[in-house]
Design a protein around this motif. Structure first.
Motif, PDB file in Angstrom:
ATOM      1  N   GLU A  59       3.125 -19.226  -5.461  1.00 21.03           N
ATOM      2  CA  GLU A  59       4.388 -18.503  -5.537  1.00 21.03           C
ATOM      3  C   GLU A  59       5.292 -18.709  -4.321  1.00 21.03           C
ATOM      4  OE1 GLU A  59       4.123 -14.598  -7.184  1.00 21.03           O
ATOM      5  OE2 GLU A  59       2.332 -15.116  -8.348  1.00 21.03           O
ATOM      6  N   VAL A  60       4.706 -18.920  -3.160  1.00 22.58           N
ATOM      7  CA  VAL A  60       5.512 -19.116  -1.953  1.00 22.58           C
ATOM      8  C   VAL A  60       5.679 -20.608  -1.642  1.00 22.58           C
ATOM      9  CG1 VAL A  60       5.753 -18.593   0.501  1.00 22.58           C
ATOM     10  CG2 VAL A  60       4.746 -16.885  -1.034  1.00 22.58           C
ATOM     11  N   LEU A  61       4.607 -21.351  -1.627  1.00 17.63           N
ATOM     12  CA  LEU A  61       4.666 -22.771  -1.265  1.00 17.63           C
ATOM     13  C   LEU A  61       5.648 -23.576  -2.120  1.00 17.63           C
ATOM     14  CD1 LEU A  61       3.512 -24.639   0.860  1.00 17.63           C
ATOM     15  CD2 LEU A  61       1.615 -25.145  -0.693  1.00 17.63           C
TER      16      LEU A  61
ATOM     17  N   ALA B  15      10.553 -27.009  -2.630  1.00 14.05           N
ATOM     18  CA  ALA B  15      11.926 -27.226  -3.104  1.00 14.05           C
ATOM     19  C   ALA B  15      12.918 -27.374  -1.953  1.00 14.05           C
ATOM     20  CB  ALA B  15      12.357 -26.071  -4.014  1.00 14.05           C
ATOM     21  N   LEU B  16      12.588 -26.785  -0.804  1.00 12.80           N
ATOM     22  CA  LEU B  16      13.444 -26.905   0.385  1.00 12.80           C
ATOM     23  C   LEU B  16      13.132 -28.160   1.196  1.00 12.80           C
ATOM     24  CD1 LEU B  16      13.304 -23.190   1.608  1.00 12.80           C
ATOM     25  CD2 LEU B  16      15.312 -24.365   0.661  1.00 12.80           C
TER      26      LEU B  16
ATOM     27  N   LEU C 194      17.002 -21.761  -6.261  1.00 14.65           N
ATOM     28  CA  LEU C 194      16.544 -23.150  -6.204  1.00 14.65           C
ATOM     29  C   LEU C 194      15.989 -23.631  -7.545  1.00 14.65           C
ATOM     30  CD1 LEU C 194      14.674 -22.964  -2.772  1.00 14.65           C
ATOM     31  CD2 LEU C 194      16.854 -24.138  -3.212  1.00 14.65           C
ATOM     32  N   GLY C 195      15.861 -22.733  -8.501  1.00 11.66           N
ATOM     33  CA  GLY C 195      15.290 -23.085  -9.798  1.00 11.66           C
ATOM     34  C   GLY C 195      13.811 -23.412  -9.718  1.00 11.66           C
ATOM     35  N   VAL C 196      13.094 -22.725  -8.842  1.00 17.28           N
ATOM     36  CA  VAL C 196      11.677 -22.997  -8.610  1.00 17.28           C
ATOM     37  C   VAL C 196      10.832 -22.433  -9.747  1.00 17.28           C
ATOM     38  CG1 VAL C 196       9.716 -22.499  -7.090  1.00 17.28           C
ATOM     39  CG2 VAL C 196      11.935 -23.062  -6.108  1.00 17.28           C
TER      40      VAL C 196
ATOM     41  N   LYS D 205      21.676 -14.473 -10.750  1.00 18.32           N
ATOM     42  CA  LYS D 205      22.011 -14.720 -12.135  1.00 18.32           C
ATOM     43  C   LYS D 205      20.787 -15.207 -12.917  1.00 18.32           C
ATOM     44  CE  LYS D 205      25.907 -16.955 -12.378  1.00 18.32           C
ATOM     45  NZ  LYS D 205      26.892 -18.006 -12.601  1.00 18.32           N
ATOM     46  N   GLU D 206      20.012 -16.122 -12.303  1.00 20.80           N
ATOM     47  CA  GLU D 206      18.837 -16.677 -12.977  1.00 20.80           C
ATOM     48  C   GLU D 206      17.824 -15.582 -13.279  1.00 20.80           C
ATOM     49  OE1 GLU D 206      20.204 -17.829 -10.257  1.00 20.80           O
ATOM     50  OE2 GLU D 206      20.639 -19.953 -10.528  1.00 20.80           O
TER      51      GLU D 206
END
Length: 142
Positions: free
Chosen positions: A55-57, A62-63, A114-116, A137-138
């Motif tokens: 959940e975090v990684l 993505a960054l 980020l759409g992760v 929004k997502e």
């Protein structure tokens, strides 16, 4: 840079503490439980490792910071496993809902921006249990 260091600390160390405190509260664990003891409890350890890994990684991936994040979480894990740090989860759990809001919500909102994937189900469940709603929004579309 300072922002990335702050994000690493907030999303691994602070979210880790907050997640452990949330589990401690939900499960009505022993009031003397320390972070070290929690990390040596199979259920709590499995849960926190899943939060970090699943959940975090992905947010740091993505960054473009996966390697740095893996190194940072290894240092957090080492800290949490230090038997000489007598950090009681009861102390961490103080002002819990505000900590959930300040620590977990920004991660979820960043992940959404980020759409992760995946959808951080454990952390989203934690937010929902405490009435905290992401404002992106997502998140509102799901």
């Amino acid at each position: 840079d300072l922002l990335s260091h702050e994000q690493l600390k907030l999303f691994f160390l602070n979210v880790g503490h907050t997640w452990l405190a949330d589990q401690w509260l939900m499960q009505r664990r022993n009031s003397a439980l320390t972070v070290f003891e929690a990390m040596n409890d199979a259920t709590l350890r499995e849960g926190i490792e899943a939060v970090w890994d699943e959940e975090v990684l992905p947010v740091f991936d993505a960054l473009g910071m996966r390697v740095r994040a893996e190194q940072y979480v290894a240092s957090v894990r080492e800290r949490f496993l230090n038997p000489y740090l007598n950090h009681h989860i009861a102390d961490i759990a103080g002002d819990h809902v505000e900590k959930v809001r300040r620590r977990i919500l920004p991660l979820i909102e960043l992940a959404d921006s980020l759409g992760v994937a995946p959808d951080q189900t454990r952390l989203r469940d934690t937010l929902a249990r405490h009435g905290v709603t992401p404002s992106t929004k997502e998140a509102n579309a799901s």
